[in-house]
Design an enzyme around this catalytic site. Structure first.
Site, PDB file in Angstrom:
ATOM      1  N   ASP A 198      50.185  43.041  45.123  1.00 19.44           N
ATOM      2  CA  ASP A 198      49.382  41.848  45.404  1.00 19.44           C
ATOM      3  C   ASP A 198      48.641  41.410  44.149  1.00 19.44           C
ATOM      4  OD1 ASP A 198      47.929  39.853  46.734  1.00 19.44           O
ATOM      5  OD2 ASP A 198      46.356  41.249  47.345  1.00 19.44           O
TER       6      ASP A 198
ATOM      7  N   HIS B 165      50.176  41.670  49.418  1.00 18.05           N
ATOM      8  CA  HIS B 165      48.905  41.373  50.088  1.00 18.05           C
ATOM      9  C   HIS B 165      48.916  41.861  51.532  1.00 18.05           C
ATOM     10  CE1 HIS B 165      45.117  39.202  50.325  1.00 18.05           C
ATOM     11  NE2 HIS B 165      45.521  38.580  51.408  1.00 18.05           N
TER      12      HIS B 165
ATOM     13  N   SER C 263      42.158  40.901  53.245  1.00 17.98           N
ATOM     14  CA  SER C 263      41.785  39.761  52.431  1.00 17.98           C
ATOM     15  C   SER C 263      40.322  39.379  52.649  1.00 17.98           C
ATOM     16  CB  SER C 263      42.737  38.595  52.696  1.00 17.98           C
ATOM     17  OG  SER C 263      42.624  37.648  51.678  1.00 17.98           O
TER      18      SER C 263
END
Length: 539
Positions: free
Chosen positions: A455, A517, A263
């Site tokens: 994601d 994710h 991320s």
């Protein structure tokens, strides 16, 4: 969960947050003090889009603009006496070591300004917490000049620690603890709803020693009287921690070293790796970086929010046609604002880009109640970033027995600190072009960009797009490289297709099927498979 959805949703949250949740913008002793009043000359130079975004923000939250500071409140803490620690590595001592180089000239053994840093180390008794049977260390990196204290937790490899590589794991946010990655994704154990420790057979320390670091300060078990609000500043601390850690434990310094994260680590990792490589004389044997579902090149990635939400990413559409058209209509303004940010790297242009684009491109998805980290699922617990397990982890880590076993000095643990998230946003860090650092890394080490394909928030479409578009010496050949099947090769599921991979030179892109994710959470077997093979140098 290195970079949690909350990280990317900051702009959306700010644009839609109710008045009782004030936006924290710096006032006293800051160049940001009453920005729309005191920096009129600067404001006059902004483009119309940026002016409009600032005006909209000021109109919606006038009190927030003028009354709240950008800095996060210091965590309550009690420093443990030096006698508590097994080792204290003084940066000043390391800095004072001189050696004779190959040319016969004297030089410092390691480069960098280390005088202000100390590293405190304590062996963790594996029997007290039951996380793993392997050798463990925890402690703090102290920046004495700036009252900063970064918490880390080290797990030795389950296999062959004398020869296995060492990996630094970083969650994102910005402002989210890497202990989330430890207990929710890829660490030796997880925590169940009864606060019991559950063994993880797919832990990334199966064949590597792993350091989990809570950074920047005031995240997780880390604390400070001050603040870090941009990626560049955080990189200096990480270099110091690794240098002092490997000085204390030279047996690990000889192994290959890798940095991995997800991320917002798409921002962190290029900068941290570049910081390490900038020091010619170092004791950090950096060989590669791994970025999972990262945010690295917003200008190239943001156009792919609409396709991912509207059924073009391999999963059914989450949004209706009208909303998808609205996102298409908003995209040109968004991209124009990001381009202005890229050109100037000024917070005055980068902050409006973050606020507008996150509201226009992420906001519609967020309002559906669907999990932004996994397009297949509803957000089951908004307070825990859509994952109830985070609540269990937080409760377990807040137990006094756990804190004492780890030598923790703060009074409480939170998985994410949204003040830090806002700090980074309002310093313009969010939209900055950190992908420009990557070509310099590719020239020296291997770089892996991997993405779980379910994601939304840092989706595989955007990550594939920016890797194909990246300007580097092998760009053309990389972009034309064939996406090949990625299959399991070394267990009873041999031949199982787990994704797609393409590689040229030192650059690799990987799409992982069925991963959100947090790929290690959703696809633990596939995660350990590609991780072990990457460390082994297959790509």
């Amino acid at each position: 969960m290195k970079a949690l959805t909350a990280t990317l949703l900051v702009g959306t949250a700010l644009a839609a947050v109710p008045p009782q949740q004030p936006i924290q913008v710096p006032t006293e002793d800051s160049a940001w003090a009453k920005p729309l009043e005191n920096l009129k000359d600067t404001f006059k130079t902004l483009g119309n889009d940026a002016k409009q975004a600032w005006n909209e923000l000021a109109s919606a939250f006038p009190d927030a603009i003028n009354e709240y500071t950008l800095f996060s409140a210091p965590k309550k803490h009690t420093r443990r006496p030096d006698t508590h620690w097994d080792h204290i590595v003084r940066g000043s001592d390391v800095q004072s070591i001189w050696v004779e180089g190959a040319d016969g000239q004297k030089r410092r053994e390691v480069d960098g300004k280390l005088e202000k840093y100390d590293l405190r180390v304590k062996a963790v008794d594996p029997s007290k917490l039951g996380i793993d049977k392997v050798k463990q260390y925890s402690g703090y990196l102290d920046d004495k000049e700036n009252d900063k204290h970064l918490f880390y937790w080290f797990f030795e490899s389950r296999n062959d620690p004398k020869n296995d590589p060492v990996v630094l794991w970083l969650n994102g946010g910005p402002g989210c603890s890497s202990l989330t990655g430890l207990f929710l994704e890829l660490g030796p154990a997880s925590i169940d709803k009864n606060l019991k420790v559950v063994h993880n057979p797919y832990s990334w320390n199966s064949n590597a020693s792993v350091i989990f670091l809570d950074q920047p300060v005031n995240v997780g078990f880390s604390y400070s009287g001050g603040s870090v609000s941009d990626t560049i500043a955080a990189g200096k601390d990480v270099y110091a921690l690794l240098t002092l850690f490997f000085k204390q434990f030279p047996q690990y310094a000889t192994q290959d070293f890798h940095i991995a994260g997800e991320s917002y680590a798409g921002h962190y990792i290029p900068v941290f790796a570049s910081e390490i490589l900038s020091h010619k004389n170092r004791n950090i044997n950096l060989q590669s970086v791994l970025i999972g579902n990262g945010l690295t090149d917003p200008l190239t990635q943001y156009p792919h929010y609409r396709p991912m939400a509207c059924g073009e990413g391999g999963y059914p559409a989450v949004l209706d046609e009208s909303t998808c058209r609205s996102m298409d209509n908003s995209l040109p303004r968004c991209l124009s604002m990001i381009e202005s940010c890229y050109s100037s790297e000024s917070a005055w242009l980068c902050v409006p880009a973050s606020i507008y684009c996150n509201n226009a491109m992420i906001g519609p998805y967020q309002r559906t109640g669907q999990n932004p980290y996994d397009v297949r699922a509803k957000c089951e617990d908004g307070g825990s970033l859509c994952y109830s397990q985070l609540g269990y982890i937080t409760e377990w880590l807040n137990q006094k027995s756990v804190m004492d076993a780890l030598g923790v000095e703060v009074s409480s643990y939170d998985s994410c600190n949204m003040d830090i998230n806002r700090n980074f946003l309002f310093h313009g860090d969010w939209m900055k072009p950190f992908h420009r650092v990557v070509p310099g890394l590719i020239d020296q080490i291997r770089v892996l960009i991997y993405a779980g394909d379910a994601d939304f928030i840092c989706n595989w479409l955007g990550n594939q797009a920016w890797t194909d578009a990246l300007e580097w010496s092998g760009r053309e050949k990389f972009a034309k490289a064939e996406l090949k099947d990625l299959t399991i090769v070394d267990n009873e599921n041999k031949g199982k297709n787990i994704g797609k991979v393409k590689s040229y030179g030192n650059f690799t892109f990987m799409r992982l099927f069925g991963g959100g994710h947090m790929v290690p959470l959703d696809q633990p077997e596939a995660s350990l498979e590609f991780f072990n093979r990457w460390l082994g140098g297959e790509w």
